[in-house]
Design an enzyme around this catalytic site. Structure first.
Site, PDB file in Angstrom:
ATOM      1  N   LYS A   1       1.109  -1.080  -0.159  1.00  0.00           N
ATOM      2  CA  LYS A   1      -0.093  -0.065   0.301  1.00  0.00           C
ATOM      3  C   LYS A   1       1.055   1.033  -0.193  1.00  0.00           C
ATOM      4  O   LYS A   1       1.136   1.730   0.572  1.00  0.00           O
ATOM      5  CB  LYS A   1      -0.904  -0.017   1.359  1.00  0.00           C
ATOM      6  CG  LYS A   1      -1.646   1.024   1.802  1.00  0.00           C
ATOM      7  CD  LYS A   1      -2.260   1.398   0.504  1.00  0.00           C
ATOM      8  CE  LYS A   1      -3.758   3.149   0.684  1.00  0.00           C
ATOM      9  NZ  LYS A   1      -2.911   4.302   1.374  1.00  0.00           N
TER      10      LYS A   1
ATOM     11  N   GLY B   1       7.090   5.383   8.114  1.00  0.00           N
ATOM     12  CA  GLY B   1       5.673   6.899   8.271  1.00  0.00           C
ATOM     13  C   GLY B   1       6.372   7.622  10.069  1.00  0.00           C
ATOM     14  O   GLY B   1       7.641   6.933  10.127  1.00  0.00           O
ATOM     15  N   SER B   2       5.477   8.678  10.052  1.00  0.00           N
ATOM     16  CA  SER B   2       5.926   8.623  11.183  1.00  0.00           C
ATOM     17  C   SER B   2       5.536   8.233  12.221  1.00  0.00           C
ATOM     18  O   SER B   2       4.506   7.703  12.191  1.00  0.00           O
ATOM     19  CB  SER B   2       5.036  10.751  11.156  1.00  0.00           C
ATOM     20  OG  SER B   2       3.894   9.962  11.312  1.00  0.00           O
ATOM     21  N   THR B   3       5.516   8.847  13.361  1.00  0.00           N
ATOM     22  CA  THR B   3       5.821   8.001  15.149  1.00  0.00           C
ATOM     23  C   THR B   3       4.669   8.053  14.925  1.00  0.00           C
ATOM     24  O   THR B   3       4.093   7.195  15.567  1.00  0.00           O
ATOM     25  CB  THR B   3       6.587   8.600  16.327  1.00  0.00           C
ATOM     26  OG1 THR B   3       8.272   8.677  15.785  1.00  0.00           O
ATOM     27  CG2 THR B   3       6.891   7.676  17.533  1.00  0.00           C
TER      28      THR B   3
ATOM     29  N   GLY C   1       2.963   5.180  13.490  1.00  0.00           N
ATOM     30  CA  GLY C   1       3.514   4.359  14.156  1.00  0.00           C
ATOM     31  C   GLY C   1       2.387   3.651  15.060  1.00  0.00           C
ATOM     32  O   GLY C   1       2.605   2.674  14.894  1.00  0.00           O
TER      33      GLY C   1
ATOM     34  N   GLU D   1      10.102   1.187  11.029  1.00  0.00           N
ATOM     35  CA  GLU D   1      10.685   2.202  10.548  1.00  0.00           C
ATOM     36  C   GLU D   1       9.884   3.901  11.048  1.00  0.00           C
ATOM     37  O   GLU D   1       9.260   4.040  10.177  1.00  0.00           O
ATOM     38  CB  GLU D   1      11.581   2.136   9.322  1.00  0.00           C
ATOM     39  CG  GLU D   1      12.429   3.124   9.275  1.00  0.00           C
ATOM     40  CD  GLU D   1      12.340   4.746   8.429  1.00  0.00           C
ATOM     41  OE1 GLU D   1      12.655   5.448   9.621  1.00  0.00           O
ATOM     42  OE2 GLU D   1      12.204   4.519   7.361  1.00  0.00           O
TER      43      GLU D   1
ATOM     44  N   CYS E   1      13.714  10.689   6.995  1.00  0.00           N
ATOM     45  CA  CYS E   1      13.980  10.613   8.404  1.00  0.00           C
ATOM     46  C   CYS E   1      15.554  10.448   8.596  1.00  0.00           C
ATOM     47  O   CYS E   1      15.214  10.915  10.293  1.00  0.00           O
ATOM     48  CB  CYS E   1      12.816   9.285   8.825  1.00  0.00           C
ATOM     49  SG  CYS E   1      13.403   8.401   7.445  1.00  0.00           S
TER      50      CYS E   1
ATOM     51  N   GLU F   1      10.145  16.726  14.885  1.00  0.00           N
ATOM     52  CA  GLU F   1      10.294  15.892  13.315  1.00  0.00           C
ATOM     53  C   GLU F   1       9.413  17.341  11.970  1.00  0.00           C
ATOM     54  O   GLU F   1       8.495  17.259  12.325  1.00  0.00           O
ATOM     55  CB  GLU F   1      10.350  15.183  13.378  1.00  0.00           C
ATOM     56  CG  GLU F   1      10.469  14.716  11.841  1.00  0.00           C
ATOM     57  CD  GLU F   1      10.483  12.822  11.023  1.00  0.00           C
ATOM     58  OE1 GLU F   1      11.750  12.223  10.525  1.00  0.00           O
ATOM     59  OE2 GLU F   1       9.787  12.865  11.134  1.00  0.00           O
TER      60      GLU F   1
END
Length: 493
Positions: A188, A242-244, A247, A264, A298, A397
């Site tokens: 995806k 992707g972003s934390t 995640g 990650e 990242c 970030e």
């Protein structure tokens, strides 16, 4: 030999790859934008939950009902076929990638295209050369002599959810080792960069021997399809980049079925300059790094940590370096900083620039949209001084060409500043004394470290982070092992 792809048209990319067939999305199509011009490039297939269900079913069937997971040589051959076919299409893919991602052309010769394609050969080698069965010899537990062995087996169906910033690198870093391990995959990709995945799907369907259902590519603007992958019990592993914040949601969604999860996530990496370093060279490298692909990486170092006694000189050197790295057309030779991916991302970065001033910071250079760019989602390369490491712009970030410069009071203080972050993905150190450099490398809690400009990115180098930067490793043998289960077998002798 593969024939060149025809000229890019919306109908050539607006297809899902499900069960070996290129099909339209049940939800119609959605626009694909060029972030450098804001023009509509064309349209991509809009998948629905029903399409995702079909893709998961195909991947499950291909894993359970074929010998894909056991035929190591065949898997290696398919991966090399894909690598070779994509390399034949490299120029069209390069043009597509620059247009869709907004990345500078020079990056497509490395991690934005050619590097990840070439890396498929490394994963093919792993499929062939891995010790799939390891003999542990004989032992006599409870007085009974046994011969024991360990077998590596594929996890099963992998749901891969990927972002837009380095689509080829991240897509192939997931599907490459997953396929080499014997898994089947449902990919995806991000809705901002669907064509990078969709055209790879076309090559898989038309120019390789991958069996139906082994690779499925489902493009959609509906983020609920990613959640569907996470919750479906037919999926054995989720690999997410992707972003934390997202995640955490992925982890929670996967928890009821207790599937394996690889994450990650974000980073706020520190670029540490010791007091014996070449200050000008170090600051120039920090500036170059933070504007590469408009800071949309990242692992990019976004905190520049310099000796307090040299702070003013470091600000001047970094400002001077950034002045020569203007945001510009990604197709133009020499461009390092292209546009941000979308209007939404630009607004997010602009919000952080306003916040920096509210927090008492000084915009040393940049801080807004380039005056000469009427179109495109551009932000000027920006240097922020006058904040401490507790500020939000130093802790969160930003994902734009924004560098925060901070003073340190010695090597240990620099290490402490680097570690004073929820993240631990990457980092850099510049200096002369090998012992001091090694102490910094040992002291900073991060997944990768660059010493004096060293490049750690490679197919055989594991990538991932500490703390809230993720769980597990991607790339290398460590990344390959994420997609394996270990079965212990014993028989009496």
């Amino acid at each position: 030999m593969a024939q060149p792809l025809p000229p890019l048209r919306p109908d050539t990319a607006s297809r899902l790859l499900i069960d070996g067939t290129l099909i339209p999305g049940s939800g119609g199509t959605f626009d694909v934008l060029n972030p450098a011009t804001e023009e509509v490039l064309g349209r991509a297939a809009e998948a629905t939950a029903a399409d995702m269900d079909q893709a998961i079913a195909a991947a499950r069937r291909a894993f359970d009902a074929t010998d894909w997971s056991r035929d190591h040589a065949f898997r290696a051959r398919c991966l090399r076929q894909l690598r070779d076919a994509l390399l034949l299409h490299a120029e069209e893919l390069r043009e597509l990638t620059v247009a869709e991602v907004g990345c500078p052309t020079f990056l497509t010769h490395g991690p934005q295209l050619i590097g990840p394609i070439t890396d498929l050969g490394y994963f093919a080698d792993l499929a062939e050369n891995h010790d799939w069965t390891v003999d542990l010899g004989e032992a006599s537990p409870m007085g009974i002599k046994n011969r024991r062995e360990l077998r590596s087996e594929a996890v099963g169906v992998v749901g891969a959810i990927t972002p837009w910033n380095f689509p080829h690198q991240i897509n192939f870093a997931k599907i490459g080792p997953a396929l080499a391990a014997g898994c089947t995959v449902v990919l995806k990709p991000a809705p901002d960069t669907p064509w990078c995945a969709a055209l790879v799907g076309r090559v898989i369907a038309e120019e390789t021997d991958f069996p139906p259902g082994v690779v499925n590519i489902v493009t959609s603007t509906d983020h609920g399809l990613g959640e569907q992958l996470c919750t479906d019990p037919r999926v054995d592993l989720i690999s997410f980049t992707g972003s934390t914040a997202t995640g955490r949601k992925v982890m929670a969604a996967a928890a009821p079925t207790l599937k394996k999860v690889f994450l990650e996530l974000g980073g706020k990496s520190a670029f540490i300059v010791l007091d014996d370093a070449d200050l000008g060279a170090a600051c120039s490298m920090a500036a170059f790094s933070v504007v590469t692909h408009a800071g949309q990486g990242c692992a990019i170092t976004t905190r520049l940590v310099v000796p307090r006694a040299q702070f003013d000189d470091a600000v001047a050197a970094t400002r001077n370096a950034l002045s020569g790295l203007a945001a510009d057309d990604p197709t133009k030779a020499g461009t390092v900083c292209g546009p941000l991916i979308s209007a939404r991302q630009r607004e997010r970065v602009e919000g952080y620039l306003r916040l920096a001033v509210e927090e008492g910071g000084t915009i040393e250079i940049g801080g807004g949209r380039p005056a000469d760019k009427e179109k495109g989602f551009y932000i000027e390369p920006t240097l922020i001084s006058g904040v401490d490491n507790s500020s939000r712009v130093a802790q969160e970030e930003i994902f734009g060409p924004v560098l925060v410069i901070l003073p340190h009071d010695g090597d240990q203080d620099a290490i402490d500043i680097a570690n004073d972050s929820p993240y631990g993905l990457s980092g850099a150190v510049w200096g002369t004394d090998p012992g001091r450099i090694d102490a910094v490398v040992n002291g900073v809690r991060t997944g990768t470290m660059s010493v004096n400009g060293g490049i750690w990115y490679s197919a055989d180098v594991p990538f991932g982070g500490y703390k809230q930067s993720g769980i597990g490793r991607e790339m290398g043998e460590a990344g390959f092992s994420e997609y394996l289960e270990i079965k212990s077998v014993a028989r009496p002798v």
